[in-house]
Enzyme design. Structure first.
Site, mmCIF file in Angstrom:
data_model
loop_
_atom_site.group_PDB
_atom_site.id
_atom_site.type_symbol
_atom_site.label_atom_id
_atom_site.label_comp_id
_atom_site.label_asym_id
_atom_site.label_seq_id
_atom_site.Cartn_x
_atom_site.Cartn_y
_atom_site.Cartn_z
ATOM 1 C CG ASP A 53 -5.476 2.630 3.011
ATOM 2 O OD1 ASP A 53 -6.414 2.609 2.204
ATOM 3 O OD2 ASP A 53 -4.485 1.882 2.916
ATOM 4 C CB SER B 234 -0.865 0.079 1.247
ATOM 5 O OG SER B 234 -1.649 -1.012 1.389
ATOM 6 C CE LYS C 152 -13.294 -1.845 -0.886
ATOM 7 N NZ LYS C 152 -12.207 -2.123 -1.797
ATOM 8 C CG ASP D 140 -4.995 -0.552 12.019
ATOM 9 O OD1 ASP D 140 -5.529 -1.575 12.508
ATOM 10 O OD2 ASP D 140 -5.016 -0.289 10.813
ATOM 11 N N GLY E 27 1.496 -0.407 7.948
ATOM 12 C CA GLY E 27 2.333 0.776 8.063
ATOM 13 C C GLY E 27 2.901 1.371 6.774
ATOM 14 N N GLY E 28 2.388 0.931 5.635
ATOM 15 C CA GLY E 28 2.919 1.433 4.358
ATOM 16 C C GLY E 28 2.781 2.944 4.192
ATOM 17 C CG ASP F 110 -13.510 2.993 16.017
ATOM 18 O OD1 ASP F 110 -13.131 3.393 14.892
ATOM 19 O OD2 ASP F 110 -14.672 2.632 16.251
ATOM 20 C CB ALA G 240 -1.988 -2.054 11.018
#
Ligand SMILES: C[S@@+](CC[C@H](N)C(=O)[O-])C[C@H]1O[C@@H](n2cnc3c(N)ncnc32)[C@H](O)[C@@H]1O
Length: 359
Positions: free
Chosen positions: A279, A191, A308, A243, A226-227, A263, A224
């Site tokens: 993301d 990602s 999305k 995350d 972590g990209g 959250d 997560a």
């Protein structure tokens, strides 16, 4: 009655998104003037491109989410003779006026298209030499400030070609409209390339230097493994990574990273930060609402986030999510710039850049 003039536009998109690409372009055109005397575009599913016929309407590449590249189409050659594909292409180019700043030979982003570069590579030097001899193609140094139109030869397959031109001020700066990224070996997830691409596509060099500076603060929601966080910390930005999932590799105990298992929809920063990146895979309306809240509360100045896409009515769903953000920021009196694109690394989502601007 005299028929209105007709201009064909060639748009590249991700295969499978032809319908969305055409729908959005036609809608943008119709907002300027009704389209007269043109037929609905014949869409070839999964082809990676669309041709739309308009009258005098202008398309704006920046505002088209699904359009990777925007080309004014001048000629289509349906059958290239196998023994000499070059001559009909040169003949077609000779009818075009003016000089060009670049020659790009391109193929669709499909499995079949991936095989074509070996074939098109042979043409590049031949065409370039011929066009330079005719004074139709300037070299890079001459063209540095002129920004002449680029000449595109698009091969939907080995036997046909489309010849068009793009305006460097109203198109993608990359061949096939794809800003390619390589996977950094130290990054924790693929990602990472998505945020790297977003930064390249949405911000020019000076904006990147100005907006992504060492010492800045960011929040990464849905961080997560972590990209995205990695892209920020490698620029010296301190990141709160939110995350419930684990961070990976070098980011686990990174001095610039604070990992909070919370959250992302409930998290609120103690102090305002420079950047919000998000993301989290959620309904576009829910993510849009969250972004609105962050900007209205003054918690961040800039954001990059994903929306999305639903299976159907993608253009409508995006309109509603982005329209909601615009409405709220207008009500709050916030000046901003927002741009959304279906990036090369996006599949069933689009990426959005939102930044506060002065006055
Ligand atoms: C597509 S992944 C993010 C990948 C990440 N951007 C990267 O580059 O490695 C989506 C992440 O969002 C997280 N997520 C989903 N809903 C969340 C929520 N409500 N709060 C926090 N994280 C959430 C998931 O745990 C998952 O790790």
């Amino acid at each position: 009655m005299k028929k209105p003039p007709q201009t064909d536009w060639l748009l590249y998109c991700r295969p499978g998104f032809e319908q969305d690409c055409a729908q959005e372009a036609l809608r943008q055109a119709k907002q300027q003037k009704p389209i007269i005397g043109t037929e609905q575009p014949a869409i070839i599913a999964d082809s990676g491109y669309v041709v739309v016929a308009l009258n005098e309407q202008k398309l704006s590449w920046r505002e088209l989410i699904f359009t990777r590249q925007l080309i004014r189409l001048h000629h289509s050659i349906a059958t290239l003779p196998e023994r000499d594909r070059l001559t009909p292409i040169l003949d077609a180019i000779s009818t075009l006026p003016g000089t060009f700043g670049a020659l790009w030979l391109e193929a669709p982003d499909t499995n079949e298209g991936k095989l074509l570069p070996t074939f098109t590579r042979r043409f590049q030097p031949l065409l370039e030499t011929a066009l330079r001899e005719q004074g139709r193609l300037q070299d890079d140094i001459q063209n540095k400030h002129n920004k002449l139109p680029r000449l595109h030869i698009f091969f939907p397959d080995k036997n046909s070609a489309m010849i068009g031109s793009s305006d460097p001020h109203n198109s993608a700066e990359a061949i096939m409209g794809i800003v390619r990224q390589s996977m950094p070996p130290e990054a924790p997830s693929r990602s990472t390339m998505k945020l790297a691409e977003a930064i390249e596509v949405f911000m020019d060099r000076s904006e990147q230097t100005r907006l992504l500076r060492q010492g800045m603060q960011a929040v990464d929601l849905g961080a997560a493994p972590g990209g995205w966080t990695w892209q920020l910390v490698k620029r010296g930005i301190r990141v709160t990574a939110v995350d419930n999932g684990p961070m990976k590799g070098a980011l686990i105990n990174h001095p610039l990273v604070q990992h909070l298992k919370q959250d992302g929809f409930k998290y609120a920063p103690r102090k305002a930060v420079d950047w919000l990146v998000c993301d989290m895979v959620e309904k576009p309306s829910k993510v849009a609402k969250l972004i609105e809240e962050w900007f209205a509360a003054g918690w961040c100045k800039h954001a990059i986030f994903n929306l999305k896409l639903p299976m159907k009515q993608r253009v409508i769903a995006l309109d509603s999510a982005l329209g909601g953000i615009r409405k709220r920021l207008d009500e709050e009196g916030i000046n901003y710039r927002m741009i959304a694109k279906h990036l090369y690394h996006d599949r069933e989502e689009v990426t959005v850049f939102l930044t506060k601007t002065k006055g």
